[in-house]
Design an enzyme around this catalytic site. Structure first.
Site, mmCIF file in Angstrom:
data_model
loop_
_atom_site.group_PDB
_atom_site.id
_atom_site.type_symbol
_atom_site.label_atom_id
_atom_site.label_comp_id
_atom_site.label_asym_id
_atom_site.label_seq_id
_atom_site.Cartn_x
_atom_site.Cartn_y
_atom_site.Cartn_z
ATOM 1 N N ASP A 13 105.994 50.005 137.240
ATOM 2 C CA ASP A 13 104.680 50.545 136.931
ATOM 3 C C ASP A 13 104.176 51.288 138.172
ATOM 4 O OD1 ASP A 13 102.099 50.751 135.562
ATOM 5 O OD2 ASP A 13 101.431 49.246 136.994
ATOM 6 N N ASP A 15 100.183 52.456 138.883
ATOM 7 C CA ASP A 15 98.868 52.031 139.357
ATOM 8 C C ASP A 15 98.800 50.514 139.469
ATOM 9 O OD1 ASP A 15 97.377 54.591 139.513
ATOM 10 O OD2 ASP A 15 97.873 54.685 137.388
#
Length: 217
Positions: A13, A15
């Site tokens: 991922d 953020d």
């Protein structure tokens, strides 16, 4: 006691996992909450990890989806233009450097323009495979993004290890049949296979049997 995983490929991922963009997210979504007479704190409870239109649908369930998609486009532009305070998560530069030459992919709810802007602002290299919002038909917690990342790297879901910080991302990894390491405090409540405070606590090495050996903790 550190936890040890072996994997053929890593799915990351962005953020909250590689990039700390919380300051921007909070500024933009607080303004959005004010425009819609919603409690900003309640909005920020559900915003992390989802595509913006999915957050809007959860918070404004009676609004037509077309309006959410249209406003999401404006939100993405607003977030892309605001890079003040976007920095790497602690340990992210060394972590990505250790992955150079090994199979890994970025799987993010940001669109490609926003992903490139934030990774650039944090001075982090883009992985060789990047799965962004416009490349999937459904937002996390749907597993499509992680399954697409695994397929493009050429590995089965069970051979992949996910790094995530958000509830919906951890749920997406689980739905994809993948193991998941939770990064940062947000991950702790959502039952990843193991949770660490930051990427500083991750060690990457080549596994004797092939693939990667990941030590967490």
């Amino acid at each position: 006691m550190p936890s040890v995983f072996t994997a053929r490929a890593l799915l990351l991922d962005m953020d909250g996992t590689l990039v700390n963009s919380d300051a921007v997210v909070e500024r933009c979504w607080r303004r959005w909450a004010d425009r819609h007479a919603l409690d900003p704190a309640a909005v920020l409870e559900v915003v992390h990890g989802r595509q913006g239109h999915a957050t809007m649908a959860a918070l404004l369930p009676d609004r037509p989806p077309a309006e959410n998609f249209a406003e999401n486009a404006l939100m993405l532009a607003e977030e892309t233009a605001d890079l003040d305070g976007v920095v790497p998560v602690a340990g992210a530069p060394a972590f990505l450097a250790a992955l150079a030459g090994h199979p890994h992919a970025l799987v993010t709810s940001a669109d490609e323009t926003l992903a490139r802007a934030r990774m650039g602002a944090a001075a982090l290299p883009l992985p060789p495979v990047v799965v962004t919002a416009e490349r999937v038909s459904a937002s996390k917690p749907d597993p499509e993004g992680f399954l697409k990342g695994a397929a493009e790297l050429g590995f089965a879901p069970e051979d992949c290890l996910v790094f995530e910080d958000a509830e919906v991302g951890i749920a997406a990894a689980r739905a994809a049949g993948m193991r998941v390491i939770g990064i940062g405090p947000r991950a702790a409540a959502h039952h990843p296979d193991v949770q660490v405070a930051s990427l500083e606590l991750i060690r990457v090495a080549a596994a004797p049997e092939g693939g990667l050996r990941i030590t967490a903790g």
